[in-house]
Design an enzyme around this catalytic site. Structure first.
Site, PDB file in Angstrom:
ATOM      1  N   GLN A 157      42.638  46.497  47.584  1.00 35.20           N
ATOM      2  CA  GLN A 157      42.646  45.343  46.704  1.00 35.20           C
ATOM      3  C   GLN A 157      41.599  45.476  45.612  1.00 35.20           C
ATOM      4  O   GLN A 157      40.523  44.930  45.697  1.00 35.20           O
ATOM      5  CB  GLN A 157      42.474  44.058  47.509  1.00 35.20           C
ATOM      6  CG  GLN A 157      43.731  43.721  48.278  1.00 35.20           C
ATOM      7  CD  GLN A 157      43.513  42.630  49.277  1.00 35.20           C
ATOM      8  OE1 GLN A 157      42.477  41.986  49.284  1.00 35.20           O
ATOM      9  NE2 GLN A 157      44.484  42.412  50.135  1.00 35.20           N
ATOM     10  N   CYS A 158      41.913  46.241  44.666  1.00 36.62           N
ATOM     11  CA  CYS A 158      41.268  46.313  43.352  1.00 36.62           C
ATOM     12  C   CYS A 158      39.807  46.753  43.261  1.00 36.62           C
ATOM     13  O   CYS A 158      39.444  47.366  42.291  1.00 36.62           O
ATOM     14  CB  CYS A 158      41.462  45.035  42.548  1.00 36.62           C
ATOM     15  SG  CYS A 158      40.248  43.774  42.783  1.00 36.62           S
ATOM     16  N   THR A 159      38.956  46.485  44.219  1.00 36.28           N
ATOM     17  CA  THR A 159      37.567  46.853  43.950  1.00 36.28           C
ATOM     18  C   THR A 159      37.279  48.323  44.203  1.00 36.28           C
ATOM     19  O   THR A 159      36.283  48.829  43.749  1.00 36.28           O
ATOM     20  CB  THR A 159      36.603  46.051  44.825  1.00 36.28           C
ATOM     21  OG1 THR A 159      37.131  46.052  46.133  1.00 36.28           O
ATOM     22  CG2 THR A 159      36.405  44.677  44.298  1.00 36.28           C
TER      23      THR A 159
END
Lengths: 1021, 217
Positions: free
Chosen positions: A888-890
């Site tokens: 999720q994106c990080t």
């Protein structure tokens, strides 16, 4: 009604439910276990719960889950009869959707089946606690420090009735003598036996009572006056036993074929048997049917909080907020989360080492700011910054950390609060100092202070583990290079040219030959190899790097700094993780590396306009003025005398090493001079940034540096602590504030003349269906986005999901606006410009016919370039919910966003200056470009670990879900109705564009670029 | 050992007094709802030592109202599909708060310090405000009127998680007064220290300490 049927016997057995109490320490332990050990592994893990008889008269006992519940059960742990260890299963899912989708009924049945199997096999006779087997399901939301969970205590549903014949307090059923005997033997038994919640009580005719293990039943039966099946009863009610009795009866019935028992519900008060409130009862139960079949799975109940007979659909998870622990430590952990998550799939980051390593930054300007911030993102916590200058007005748009109020303040003082407000745990020291330069004689009056500076630098290099050379003159890097080579410290040089750059790591210092016993002899005996007998790699003075040097930082291409800082920090992190560290040999492109982080080159050179990147390998030169053995030996022999001589006598080093000239002319490639920097034009360009995260912050800043003065930013999120180090503009004061507001404030702080606006708004996305009451709001957002796109000249797509780029792509194609996409994978990035919209065939006199007249070419009659979605063979759908936390994106390599942002902004400026603008054809690296600005590619894809950069060209696909004519005409015909339909059912897009048919047909495999990896699926906001 | 006269306590006396308290507590009549005190040996570094550790009273349930009896009789067991219900009653759901109290020796103040925390049955920790809602009115009065009842949140010395604590800064002063008034023999003072101390701090946090604890066994 309540209890109405309870008084009379016989009656159905009713039991008291078991409730579980979980210590917050358990969830904290689970969080750590997930983060540090389990990673993406979501297989069931064993957990231990603790069961107890009722201990206080007014309250039932609770089933306890404690921090030690996750520790494997050891047999020598302290025995506590009120803590019967019970084995259970914990299923922790990787995301919320996984948690919601767990089949709770099925899980319960599986557990009940295990209980039944243990009963059948006789396992329960040996270990009766197996009857209390339990399940916990959870989702540990590591990012938000929350845990959601449910627990179940499965009971077999007996398919023939259990009838309660009597139930009374033990003290009433037994005689006084029996009570006395029983108390004594219970206390004895409790003291000596293992902690077992099920047992036998036998009472002889002379009232003597004894307590035995369950497995002794066969030996006891028939020999005693009374034989009671005892169990720890957690409940406190006089009219019903605790729920443990159900599985107990199932066991007695199935294993021992008993049909009628006397049972004893054991309860305690203050550590003694409480026979006044312990119960003795009698129950009868005909054998259940069908259970002998080995495949039989009985019905089960037992989810906590689920009313009997109701389904588990409405089950609410219990939510635990772990936020209330120590906030400072928690913030620090949040900031390091992305590094830990990298370990889940990629490679374990040595956080311990990163937090220990002491880094010295020489220069706190353009490069210094970015490198310092990116080092913090990598978890480096000990920084020392050396600089002699003060913050000036033109610095504000270039040097990413400084703001308006810092003007005139020494950089080393200004930088400290800016680093701290992004990461409170960082330790920064600022030292204002000029770095002594060779060949610049000093007057006798200044001699002492220059000598002090040399000494100070000597101490600093010795005290740190790594040095970044980021000063803005070439000569000032000489002394630090010499000191690093002599001390064998990691040194990383970053050099900015006008449009090209060099990032390199210096080689290790030389090994001393022979023993160290004769100290004077050491001087003569420096080896040409390093301590690991590798050939020493060169330093920045070993070769011709100086020609690159750009004496006027204001003429450096905006964006170059970000690219270079990202690469320099990446090189450092990689070196730190290499087993040989400073001694690691230099890799060159194309070689296979076993190193998990990727290649570890010696030198990287690249040019923004030419879109090239090369790796070079150079060994330490024998007549290098900074790291050669001649220089090092002299320095070791004479120390600072030698340094002072080099400073005062311009020809001294040259004579010593035999090199022609240390000082090379500062030549800047003439290319740039021919460009008319038309900042009037660029300041009028209206840019719309979709997404104000890591990419958004960097792109906005670099655009201002390019001269853009009209910026609009759209983002729906708020600033959280884990954003601070990665998203360059935010500080801890912004926590909780909408990014769309915070970013504007920070842009104005750096450039008061910027005309910036922020919109807090969600971008409507296909695959995220909206409920009827949300529909009006989403429609509003669609319309607002349409207006925003129409009122801007260029749109940057910098959001964190693939699907959120769909609507902007469509709108840009429709309006023929410049659209630039930047997307990040874990270690790769994509920067591309979307093609122009289609031209119209013939004259658009007949409005109704417009849809039929969309040309396959653009307005200039050129083939349209593709968009972000042109390669896709499926419509964009919800790509977030099924991801594990690390997807999720990080989780991207720190520095990647800087590089991609630099490239995106640079691509944009080149496009703007191109005579054909949006219609410019895509160019491929290597092809000679007629344009003075350099190459204008369609797509750039780069990988950090492989250090490559590809320029690609792709044309608009007729099946594209976002820019094809069929989609566009449908949009033009039906407007927002069409958009809303797509949002609710993305497969509609596949039908419309023919992707559905394409997938069905064999032609599917022939679609261009199907080999595209899904790397940039994971994009960072 | 000489500190008792000044209201302080040596580590040895603390351990001795704690052991006496654990023993005495078991002998006397205490409220039904109160668990036993136990000595938890542990050590910040290395293995457990005799002296290092703390006194703990864990798992004190406070029924904080709202406990509803949700008896559901499932009398109509005429359908085979109601098997799932007919032996089962979700009898009651107790809304309890669980309290843990630890008494830890403070090396800097040479007095015992009370650490406490409370959580809901699902595990969520209670805030100080929520804890105050559980307290009887006389405790709230003590908390608001006395100067020594300054509650802070600090790292538990052995568990390294933040717990609430009653600040020990004034403890030796009032303990000195308390022990002088009680006029017990000097050598007994150190053993009596903890019961006396506990009777005072217990008031502030709603921990009922029976009078019998003070009497000689």
């Amino acid at each position: 009604m309540a209890g109405a049927g309870a008084a009379g016997f016989p009656r159905e057995v009713l039991v008291e439910e078991l409730q579980c109490i979980a210590d917050v320490g358990l969830w904290d332990a689970l969080r750590r276990l997930k983060l540090d050990v389990l990673g993406t592994d979501d297989s069931p893990i064993p957990i231990t719960g603790y069961y107890a008889p009722r201990l206080f008269r007014k309250l039932p006992s609770f089933f306890n889950l404690r921090p030690e519940s996750l520790v494997p059960r050891s047999h020598n742990s302290i025995r506590d009869r009120n803590k019967c260890p019970i084995a259970g299963t914990l299923m922790n899912t990787n995301n919320m959707r996984g948690f919601q989708n767990l089949d709770r009924e099925q899980l319960l049945k599986a557990e009940v089946k295990k209980i039944l199997d243990d009963i059948m096999s006789g396992e329960v006779e040996e270990e009766p606690a197996l009857l209390l087997r339990f399940v916990v399901i959870s989702f540990a939301d590591l990012k938000n420090w929350k845990v959601y969970y449910n627990a179940a205590f499965p009971s077999l549903v007996f398919n023939s009735k259990i009838t309660l014949l009597s139930l009374q307090p033990a003290s009433k059923v037994l005689t006084k003598e029996e009570v006395m005997f029983l108390c004594t033997s219970l206390l004895q038994w409790i003291d000596i036996s293992a902690v077992v919640p099920f047992f036998l009580v036998s009472i002889t005719s002379d009232s003597s009572a004894s307590v035995r293990q369950l497995r002794d039943w066969k030996a006891c039966k028939g020999n005693y006056q009374k034989l009671l099946f005892g169990f720890y009863d957690h409940g406190c009610r006089s009219d019903r036993p605790g729920m443990a009795i159900i599985n107990y009866i199932a066991f007695l019935s199935i294993r021992w074929k008993i049909e009628k028992v006397q049972f004893f519900c054991y309860r305690e008060v203050r550590g003694r048997p409480d026979l006044e409130q312990s119960l003795i009862g009698e129950a009868s139960f005909p054998p259940p049917y069908g259970w002998d079949d080995p495949d039989y799975v009985p019905d089960a109940i037992g989810w906590e909080g689920v009313e009997p007979g109701k389904g588990t659909e409405e089950m609410k998870p219990k939510e635990i907020d772990l936020q209330s622990s120590n906030p400072a430590i928690q913030d620090e952990e949040k900031q390091l989360m992305h590094l830990k998550l990298m370990g889940w799939r990629h490679f374990p980051v040595d956080l311990e080492k990163l937090s220990r390593v002491r880094v010295l930054l020489l220069g706190a300007g353009t490069l210094g700011c970015e490198v310092a911030r990116l080092l913090m993102t990598w978890g480096v916590r000990k920084l020392t910054v050396v600089d002699s200058g003060s913050v000036a007005t033109p610095d504000l748009v270039k040097q990413s950390l400084y703001i308006d109020k810092d003007r005139g303040v020494p950089r080393v003082s200004a930088i400290i609060p800016h680093l701290k407000e992004r990461c409170p745990a960082v330790e920064v020291e600022g030292i204002q100092m000029e770095i002594p330069v060779p060949g610049h004689p000093v007057s006798p009056s200044k001699m002492a202070s220059v000598l002090d500076e040399c000494k100070h630098l000597q101490t600093l290099v010795a005290a740190n583990d790594a040095v970044f050379l980021l000063t803005d003159t070439w000569e000032s890097r000489w002394l630090p290079t010499l000191l690093c080579a002599s001390e064998n410290k990691i040194a990383i040089t970053a050099v900015l040219g006008c449009d090209s750059y060099l990032v390199m790591r210096h080689g290790a210092g030389p090994r001393t030959c022979g023993g160290t016993d004769e100290v004077p002899a050491q001087i003569e005996s420096l080896s040409t190899e390093d301590a690991l007998s590798h050939q020493r790699l060169g330093c920045c003075f070993c070769n011709d790097a100086a020609f690159l040097f750009n004496s006027n930082p204001n003429r450096t291409l905006p964006g170059l700094t970000s690219v270079v800082s990202g690469k320099a920090v990446e090189l450092f992190a990689r070196m730190l993780h290499h087993p040989d560290e400073i001694h690691a040999p230099g890799d060159i492109a194309g070689v296979e590396t076993e190193h998990q982080l990727g290649l570890l080159p010696h030198e990287l050179r690249g040019s923004l306009p030419n879109c090239v990147l090369s790796m070079e390998l150079g060994i330490s030169s024998g007549n290098c003025t900074a790291c050669s053995i001649a220089v090092l030996s002299e320095y070791r022999r004479r120390g600072l005398d030698f340094v002072m001589q080099a400073i005062n006598y311009p020809t001294y080093l040259k004579d010593l090493t035999g090199i022609s000239d240390l000082k090379r002319p500062d030549t800047c490639p003439k290319m740039l001079t021919s460009i008319s920097v038309n900042s009037d034009k660029i300041s009028d360009v209206r840019c719309l940034l979709l997404g104000a995260g890591t990419l958004g912050c960097d792109v906005a800043r670099i655009l201002m540096d390019c001269g853009v003065r009209k910026l609009t930013v759209v983002d729906s999120g708020r600033v959280v602590v884990s954003n601070l180090a990665r998203q360059s503009l935010y500080t801890s004061d912004d926590r909780g504030a909408p990014k769309a507001t915070a970013i504007i404030r920070h842009l104005v702080e750096r450039c008061p003349s910027v005309d910036a606006q922020g919109f807090q708004m969600e971008i409507p996305m296909p695959g995220h269906p909206v409920s009827p009451n949300e529909a009006a709001g989403v429609l509003q957002d669609c319309k607002r986005l349409k207006e925003l796109v129409a009122s801007h000249d260029a749109i940057f797509l910098l959001t964190d999901t693939r699907e959120s780029r769909w609507l902007p792509t469509l709108l840009c194609t429709d309006e023929n606006k410049i659209a630039i996409t930047a997307a990040l994978g874990y270690d790769s990035y994509l920067v591309m410009r979307h093609g122009a919209g289609p031209g119209i065939i013939g004259e658009a006199s007949n409005v109704t016919a417009v849809e039929d007249k969309l040309s396959t070419k653009d307005a200039l009659g050129r083939q349209r370039l593709g968009c972000y979605f042109c390669n896709d063979v499926v419509a964009p759908v919800d790509s977030v919910s099924n991801r594990t936390l690390d997807q999720q994106c990080t989780v991207t390599r720190p520095g990647l966003a800087s590089i991609a942002s630099g490239c995106a902004a640079d691509l944009f400026t080149r496009m703007l200056r191109h005579p054909s603008g949006i219609h410019a054809p895509g160019e491929i690296a290597g092809a000679s470009s007629g344009h003075p600005l350099g190459l204008l590619p369609h797509q750039m894809r780069g990988s950090l670990s492989q250090y490559n950069l590809l320029t690609l060209l792709g044309y608009s696909s007729s099946n594209c879900t976002a820019c094809s004519n069929v989609v566009l005409s449908e949009y033009r015909r039906r407007g927002m109705d069409f958009v809303m339909q797509v949002i609710n059912e993305p497969t509609y897009l596949e039908d419309l564009t023919g992707l559905t048919d394409l997938m069905k047909s064999a032609a599917y495999s022939e679609v261009e670029w199907v080999d595209e990896t899904d790397e940039e699926d994971v994009v960072e906001i | 050992m000489g500190g008792v006269g000044h209201g302080t306590l040596s580590l040895d006396s603390f351990s001795a007094s704690a052991a006496a308290l654990v023993k005495r507590w078991k002998e006397i009549e205490v409220d039904d709802s109160l668990p036993d005190w136990a000595w938890k040996p542990c050590c910040k570094t290395g293995g457990p030592s005799e002296l290092e550790g703390y006194l703990a009273l864990e798992g004190l349930y406070r029924d904080c109202g709202g406990s509803q009896e949700q008896i559901e009789e499932n009398g109509n067991s005429d359908g085979a599909d109601i098997f799932a219900c007919d032996t089962w009653v979700q009898s009651s759901s107790y809304n309890v708060h669980v309290y843990d109290f630890h008494v830890v020796y403070s090396y800097s103040y040479k007095v015992p310090v009370l650490y406490f925390q409370a959580h809901r049955s699902d595990g969520q920790l209670l805030t100080l405000d929520q804890i105050k809602q559980d307290l009887p009115s006389d405790s709230l009065k003590v908390l608001s009127e006395s100067k020594w009842t300054f509650i802070t949140r600090e790292e538990h010395p052995y568990l390294s998680r933040p717990w609430f604590t009653l600040h020990p800064c004034a403890t030796s002063d009032w303990m000195k007064l308390l022990l002088e008034e009680s006029k017990v023999a000097y050598e007994e003072q150190s053993l009596r220290y903890l019961p006396a101390w506990l009777s005072v701090v217990g008031q502030a946090v709603g921990l009922k300490i029976p009078l019998e604890l003070h009497c000689r066994s």
